[in-house]
Design a protein around this motif. Structure first.
Motif, PDB file in Angstrom:
ATOM      1  N   ARG A   1      28.315  71.756  81.305  1.00  0.00           N
ATOM      2  CA  ARG A   1      28.528  72.345  82.613  1.00  0.00           C
ATOM      3  C   ARG A   1      29.908  72.027  83.202  1.00  0.00           C
ATOM      4  O   ARG A   1      30.619  72.904  83.677  1.00  0.00           O
ATOM      5  CB  ARG A   1      27.448  71.825  83.561  1.00  0.00           C
ATOM      6  N   GLY A   2      30.293  70.764  83.153  1.00  0.00           N
ATOM      7  CA  GLY A   2      31.564  70.364  83.739  1.00  0.00           C
ATOM      8  C   GLY A   2      32.737  71.066  83.081  1.00  0.00           C
ATOM      9  O   GLY A   2      33.600  71.635  83.757  1.00  0.00           O
ATOM     10  N   THR A   3      32.754  71.058  81.768  1.00  0.00           N
ATOM     11  CA  THR A   3      33.843  71.714  81.036  1.00  0.00           C
ATOM     12  C   THR A   3      33.887  73.195  81.350  1.00  0.00           C
ATOM     13  O   THR A   3      34.963  73.766  81.560  1.00  0.00           O
ATOM     14  CB  THR A   3      33.645  71.528  79.520  1.00  0.00           C
ATOM     15  N   GLN A   4      32.712  73.823  81.408  1.00  0.00           N
ATOM     16  CA  GLN A   4      32.657  75.257  81.693  1.00  0.00           C
ATOM     17  C   GLN A   4      33.188  75.557  83.082  1.00  0.00           C
ATOM     18  O   GLN A   4      33.956  76.501  83.279  1.00  0.00           O
ATOM     19  CB  GLN A   4      31.211  75.753  81.557  1.00  0.00           C
TER      20      GLN A   4
ATOM     21  N   VAL B   1      37.359  65.053  86.438  1.00  0.00           N
ATOM     22  CA  VAL B   1      38.416  64.178  85.926  1.00  0.00           C
ATOM     23  C   VAL B   1      38.025  63.540  84.607  1.00  0.00           C
ATOM     24  O   VAL B   1      38.868  63.260  83.759  1.00  0.00           O
ATOM     25  CB  VAL B   1      38.743  63.056  86.934  1.00  0.00           C
ATOM     26  N   ASP B   2      36.722  63.320  84.405  1.00  0.00           N
ATOM     27  CA  ASP B   2      36.288  62.622  83.199  1.00  0.00           C
ATOM     28  C   ASP B   2      35.891  63.573  82.079  1.00  0.00           C
ATOM     29  O   ASP B   2      35.433  63.129  81.028  1.00  0.00           O
ATOM     30  CB  ASP B   2      35.111  61.714  83.532  1.00  0.00           C
TER      31      ASP B   2
END
Lengths: 243, 243
Positions: free
Chosen positions: A90-93, A230-231
């Motif tokens: 989810r975060g990367t997307q 950020v991570d």
DNA sequence: GAGTTTTGATGTCTGCACACATCGGTGTCA
DNA sequence: TGACACCGATGTGTGCAGACATCAAAACTC
């Protein structure tokens, strides 16, 4: 059951591949999937063909159906994006989508100022004013709805079909942003004004001003969202030589 | 015959839909397609399912297989793009791709300067220098190849999977540009230097300079290509409300 | 005109024949 | 004896043919 077996099979396999339950390199057999999903071969075969066209699997004779690595997935497909947004990726997307938006919207603003039909320019101005009102009133749901409408109108008004197609993804990121509690009760006053500025620049056909207003909006959006990822590690997809 | 019947059926129907031989609203019957393509029902069905996922057709019970209008086609799908590039819609497709590139590449340059792995930065610098050499030597084929490699490396180095996925499309536009005789025997001297500047900015991690160099390159590219599509009408895709 | 029946298309299931990549055994040669 | 090339058995996707289920448009009835 409202959805077809075909649709359910795609959904089942697609989500399981993308959330990592079926890792890259994993090999499945059509016959095994029949039993697992309790559907017939034709349903499995048609589903696999669709997943193949999305780059999620490949079929190899004498081996089976092999799950492909992430870098083979079609990152622009609506279904793939939706599956990734409800998985670990989810975060990367969200970051990918936000970066794409922030690159595309200023260009779309410029094109809209040059090409958008008159009626759309008016709708854009109306939406910007309504956004400001909703923002001042603290009506968050309505603000979100208008925000989506505003950016959709902008992308549509560019007259570029690829930009316009990002409407759906933009809606996802905006709603996803509120889900993450990233939206304050009262939107930033300056941002509200920038939306009005953008709409009026488009309306007036001032491409330069439209691009700059959009760039300001996207700059602020990115700086607010970037805190959340950020991570997230970055993935570098190798360049495919020859061909 | 190296290609499967499945693949050939998709190719046949896909090209015929996109080149307008099968117009939007046209209704076909699976049985009729069986006879027309001389393949069995399963092949037709699997092909239709894939075309359905690309937004080219929809199936309606009791009616048949209906061809969908352009605005339902997935404009980011590689196959759809390829089919459009070899049809009447070629001009519009090239413009869309060029506008997308010109929006994305400066952003990719910025991200690459911030995130690209060291080896990729070196490759980028090497490619830029080789491009300059090939340009001076008037070796057009090699220049084109290096140009594609250069821009692919840049997109890949952004660490954004969606940007990286545009590599294929970029290659299409660049080769398409030469096909149209838009490339002079000796590439513009300043443009060659801009590529070197861009590579060195990325290598040095100077995001700002990288973005600006890329913007210069894309600005020139756009102004050169825009001559070819001045007469292409723009299509405005309506905003889909509610949901 | 509202409700019901008929009809015809896709949806789903199944059994079969074929193509062909992989694997293991066999034979040949050094 | 060991290495290597050959070749056939095996298993799995691909393609085919036919059947029944489902469901919505169209025709029909009242």
């Amino acid at each position: 059951m409202s959805t077809s077996l075909h649709h359910r099979a795609i959904e089942n396999l697609g989500t399981r591949i993308i959330n990592g339950e079926l890792p890259a390199g994993h090999v499945m057999l059509a016959e095994q999937l029949e039993g697992e999903l309790q559907v017939s071969r034709s349903v499995i075969r048609e589903a696999v063909r669709v997943l193949q066209s999305l780059g999620l699997v490949e079929t190899i004779k004498r081996v089976g159906i092999r799950v492909l690595p992430v870098n083979r997935w079609n990152p622009f497909d609506q279904q793939v994006i939706r599956w990734r947004l409800s998985s670990e990726g989810r975060g990367t997307q969200l970051r990918s989508l936000a970066e794409l938006r922030s690159a595309v919207e200023p260009a779309a603003a410029e094109l809209a100022a040059l090409n958008a039909p008159e009626s759309l320019r008016r709708e854009l101005v109306d939406a910007a004013h309504a956004m400001r009102d909703a923002g001042h009133a603290g009506d968050v749901p309505r603000f979100l709805e208008l925000d989506i409408t505003f950016h959709s109108l902008l992308l549509s008004g560019s007259g570029n079909e690829m930009f316009a197609n990002l409407m759906g993804q933009v809606a996802e990121t905006l709603t996803g942003r509120t889900m993450h509690g990233l939206m304050p009760d009262h939107p930033h006053e300056a941002a509200l004004q920038w939306h009005v500025d953008l709409a009026e620049a488009v309306s007036a056909g001032d491409a330069q001003a439209a691009r700059e207003a959009s760039a300001r909006i996207m700059g602020r959006t990115m700086s607010r969202m970037s805190e959340t990822w950020v991570d997230q590690p970055r993935v570098f997809i190798p360049v495919r030589r020859n061909s």
